[in-house]
Design a protein around this motif. Structure first.
Motif, PDB file in Angstrom:
ATOM      1  N   MET A 198      43.178  39.955  37.295  1.00  0.00           N
ATOM      2  CA  MET A 198      43.799  41.090  36.606  1.00  0.00           C
ATOM      3  C   MET A 198      43.474  42.410  37.301  1.00  0.00           C
ATOM      4  O   MET A 198      44.336  43.303  37.407  1.00  0.00           O
ATOM      5  N   VAL A 199      42.253  42.572  37.785  1.00  0.00           N
ATOM      6  CA  VAL A 199      41.887  43.801  38.494  1.00  0.00           C
ATOM      7  C   VAL A 199      42.817  44.018  39.689  1.00  0.00           C
ATOM      8  O   VAL A 199      43.301  45.126  39.933  1.00  0.00           O
ATOM      9  N   LYS A 200      43.095  42.948  40.430  1.00  0.00           N
ATOM     10  CA  LYS A 200      43.966  43.084  41.596  1.00  0.00           C
ATOM     11  C   LYS A 200      45.405  43.381  41.182  1.00  0.00           C
ATOM     12  O   LYS A 200      46.111  44.124  41.884  1.00  0.00           O
ATOM     13  N   LYS A 201      45.855  42.834  40.057  1.00  0.00           N
ATOM     14  CA  LYS A 201      47.203  43.150  39.563  1.00  0.00           C
ATOM     15  C   LYS A 201      47.302  44.619  39.180  1.00  0.00           C
ATOM     16  O   LYS A 201      48.323  45.266  39.421  1.00  0.00           O
ATOM     17  N   MET A 202      46.245  45.124  38.578  1.00  0.00           N
ATOM     18  CA  MET A 202      46.248  46.524  38.153  1.00  0.00           C
ATOM     19  C   MET A 202      46.176  47.487  39.337  1.00  0.00           C
ATOM     20  O   MET A 202      46.785  48.553  39.317  1.00  0.00           O
ATOM     21  N   TYR A 203      45.419  47.080  40.358  1.00  0.00           N
ATOM     22  CA  TYR A 203      45.205  47.957  41.518  1.00  0.00           C
ATOM     23  C   TYR A 203      45.458  47.167  42.804  1.00  0.00           C
ATOM     24  O   TYR A 203      44.529  46.853  43.550  1.00  0.00           O
ATOM     25  N   PRO A 204      46.719  46.840  43.076  1.00  0.00           N
ATOM     26  CA  PRO A 204      47.027  45.975  44.233  1.00  0.00           C
ATOM     27  C   PRO A 204      46.667  46.588  45.582  1.00  0.00           C
ATOM     28  O   PRO A 204      46.478  45.853  46.557  1.00  0.00           O
ATOM     29  N   GLU A 205      46.542  47.896  45.645  1.00  0.00           N
ATOM     30  CA  GLU A 205      46.226  48.555  46.918  1.00  0.00           C
ATOM     31  C   GLU A 205      44.719  48.633  47.155  1.00  0.00           C
ATOM     32  O   GLU A 205      44.271  48.993  48.241  1.00  0.00           O
ATOM     33  N   SER A 206      43.943  48.309  46.144  1.00  0.00           N
ATOM     34  CA  SER A 206      42.491  48.412  46.261  1.00  0.00           C
ATOM     35  C   SER A 206      41.914  47.187  46.960  1.00  0.00           C
ATOM     36  O   SER A 206      42.453  46.084  46.868  1.00  0.00           O
ATOM     37  N   LYS A 207      40.810  47.373  47.647  1.00  0.00           N
ATOM     38  CA  LYS A 207      40.048  46.264  48.217  1.00  0.00           C
ATOM     39  C   LYS A 207      39.109  45.734  47.137  1.00  0.00           C
ATOM     40  O   LYS A 207      38.417  46.511  46.473  1.00  0.00           O
ATOM     41  N   LEU A 208      39.091  44.418  46.989  1.00  0.00           N
ATOM     42  CA  LEU A 208      38.341  43.797  45.903  1.00  0.00           C
ATOM     43  C   LEU A 208      37.276  42.859  46.461  1.00  0.00           C
ATOM     44  O   LEU A 208      37.578  41.924  47.202  1.00  0.00           O
ATOM     45  N   TYR A 209      36.027  43.123  46.102  1.00  0.00           N
ATOM     46  CA  TYR A 209      34.893  42.329  46.579  1.00  0.00           C
ATOM     47  C   TYR A 209      34.173  41.699  45.375  1.00  0.00           C
ATOM     48  O   TYR A 209      34.008  42.345  44.337  1.00  0.00           O
ATOM     49  N   VAL A 210      33.751  40.451  45.547  1.00  0.00           N
ATOM     50  CA  VAL A 210      33.086  39.726  44.465  1.00  0.00           C
ATOM     51  C   VAL A 210      31.660  39.379  44.880  1.00  0.00           C
ATOM     52  O   VAL A 210      31.429  38.880  45.993  1.00  0.00           O
ATOM     53  N   LEU A 211      30.713  39.633  43.977  1.00  0.00           N
ATOM     54  CA  LEU A 211      29.334  39.194  44.169  1.00  0.00           C
ATOM     55  C   LEU A 211      29.132  37.909  43.370  1.00  0.00           C
ATOM     56  O   LEU A 211      29.467  37.847  42.186  1.00  0.00           O
ATOM     57  N   ALA A 212      28.602  36.870  44.036  1.00  0.00           N
ATOM     58  CA  ALA A 212      28.387  35.577  43.386  1.00  0.00           C
ATOM     59  C   ALA A 212      27.131  34.939  43.965  1.00  0.00           C
ATOM     60  O   ALA A 212      26.472  35.509  44.835  1.00  0.00           O
ATOM     61  N   ARG A 213      26.804  33.761  43.487  1.00  0.00           N
ATOM     62  CA  ARG A 213      25.710  32.970  44.037  1.00  0.00           C
ATOM     63  C   ARG A 213      26.227  32.100  45.177  1.00  0.00           C
ATOM     64  O   ARG A 213      27.398  31.708  45.196  1.00  0.00           O
ATOM     65  N   ARG A 214      25.359  31.786  46.109  1.00  0.00           N
ATOM     66  CA  ARG A 214      25.759  30.995  47.273  1.00  0.00           C
ATOM     67  C   ARG A 214      26.357  29.646  46.861  1.00  0.00           C
ATOM     68  O   ARG A 214      27.355  29.208  47.426  1.00  0.00           O
ATOM     69  N   TYR A 215      25.753  28.990  45.852  1.00  0.00           N
ATOM     70  CA  TYR A 215      26.177  27.631  45.541  1.00  0.00           C
ATOM     71  C   TYR A 215      27.531  27.556  44.844  1.00  0.00           C
ATOM     72  O   TYR A 215      28.146  26.496  44.800  1.00  0.00           O
ATOM     73  N   ASN A 216      28.019  28.678  44.295  1.00  0.00           N
ATOM     74  CA  ASN A 216      29.336  28.621  43.665  1.00  0.00           C
ATOM     75  C   ASN A 216      30.346  29.613  44.229  1.00  0.00           C
ATOM     76  O   ASN A 216      31.470  29.714  43.736  1.00  0.00           O
ATOM     77  N   ALA A 217      29.971  30.327  45.289  1.00  0.00           N
ATOM     78  CA  ALA A 217      30.864  31.335  45.869  1.00  0.00           C
ATOM     79  C   ALA A 217      32.173  30.731  46.391  1.00  0.00           C
ATOM     80  O   ALA A 217      33.213  31.402  46.423  1.00  0.00           O
TER      81      ALA A 217
END
Length: 348
Positions: free
Chosen positions: A35-54
């Motif tokens: 949804m964040v990307k739909k709202m702001y399609p021109e924005s760069k989107l980065y996700v922080l996660a754990r190594r085992y489920n990234a």
């Protein structure tokens, strides 16, 4: 719902979204991330996660980068976060580490749940959610945080459940395994929960599988297992006919195995959420206890395909420190088998 800072967020250049807990939690974050990307399609989107489920989110085209927070030491991780030069930091899950990273990111807008005392100082666009009341699905709590960026813009977009892209290589690995064992039209049973919730005992899963085989003796079952659970998985195979073990080397390999099955059976755990994300028919074992219930932790968006077995619904004497249900009766096993067979025969 108490909120800080009602100002709408104009088009940000860079956005960080943090969800750094377990597999199922990250799967339930996919609709919010999308949804964040739909709202702001021109924005760069980065996700922080754990190594085992990234791996779960790395293949989505709407995500521009994934950072595994446990790959780096504190100094390295802080440097990588600062390099993004984020305008917005969204913590879908918050702990002391994420609170510090939100501050160190330098983001003008910091969104997160106002729960811990320090969070009131860090999240200048935070929300008091009362998640412990468990009145809605975890995915909806995540979406509420995203909605707070711009309610009108949020309302103009459609919430979707984007299927986890597991790739051709993982597809081919599963097809090779299935072909080698002449397994088609099969059930996946994931009898392990990693201690995150209450579950059937191994012997109760054996009873369930054998009960299904009484009515459908030719149906093949694949036990999905990690290396740490292999002994229990092989024990099940020894006591059930037409049953095999598959030990996936990665989450995406497991997703490919689940995606090709006719039915999935498991407890409230990560693989179950993968099955829900992929829209599979599911029979899932959940406790009635509010904080662990399917109201909060159910398979989001897969309600029509999922039947929940709640063994303790009429048993308030359960010890919730124990990770297995007490007093599982033959009637409960029979009900679970009946619901599985209904789905195999084409029922809802």
């Amino acid at each position: 719902m108490f909120t800080f800072c009602q100002r709408k967020i104009k088009t940000p250049k860079n956005i960080i979204i943090a969800r750094t807990d377990k597999i199922g939690d990250l799967v339930l974050s996919i609709p919010a991330i999308s949804m964040v990307k739909k709202m702001y399609p021109e924005s760069k989107l980065y996700v922080l996660a754990r190594r085992y489920n990234a791996e779960i989110v790395k293949g989505f085209p709407f995500i521009d980068g994934v950072i595994s927070i446990d790959v780096y030491n504190e100094e390295q991780l802080t440097a990588k976060i600062k390099q993004i030069n984020a305008d917005v930091f969204i913590a879908l899950y918050s702990n002391s580490q994420i609170l510090k990273l939100a501050l160190k990111s330098g983001a003008k807008y910091r969104i997160g749940p106002l729960s811990k005392p320090f969070s009131w100082f860090v999240y200048n666009k935070g929300i008091r959610q009362h998640r412990s009341e468990s009145v809605k699905n975890e995915a909806e709590y995540n979406l509420d945080l995203v909605r707070h960026m711009d309610k009108e813009l949020f309302a103009s977009q459609k919430i979707t459940i984007d299927k986890i892209p597991y790739g051709k290589l993982n597809h081919n690995k599963i097809v090779s395994f299935l072909d080698a064992n002449s397994i088609y039209n099969y059930i996946v049973v994931h009898p392990f929960s990693g201690g995150s919730t209450k579950n059937f005992r191994i012997d109760e899963y054996i009873k369930l599988i054998n009960k299904i085989h009484e009515q459908w003796p030719d149906k093949k079952v694949v036990i999905s297992s990690s290396e740490s659970d292999i002994n229990d998985a092989e024990y099940i195979v020894q006591h059930c006919s037409n049953t095999y073990v598959y030990t996936a080397k990665s989450i995406l390999e497991l997703a490919a195995l689940i995606d090709k099955c006719r039915l999935y059976i498991g407890a409230s755990t990560g693989p179950s959420h993968i099955a829900g994300n992929l829209g599979k028919k599911c029979v899932c074992i959940y406790p009635a206890y509010k904080f662990l219930s399917h109201t909060r932790w159910g398979l989001y968006g897969n309600d029509t395909n999922t039947t929940y077995i709640v063994p303790d619904i009429n048993n308030v004497e359960q010890d919730y420190k124990s990770k297995v249900f007490s007093n599982i009766t033959d009637d409960i096993i029979d009900k679970a088998a009946e619901k599985a067979l209904e789905k195999l025969y084409g029922g809802a």
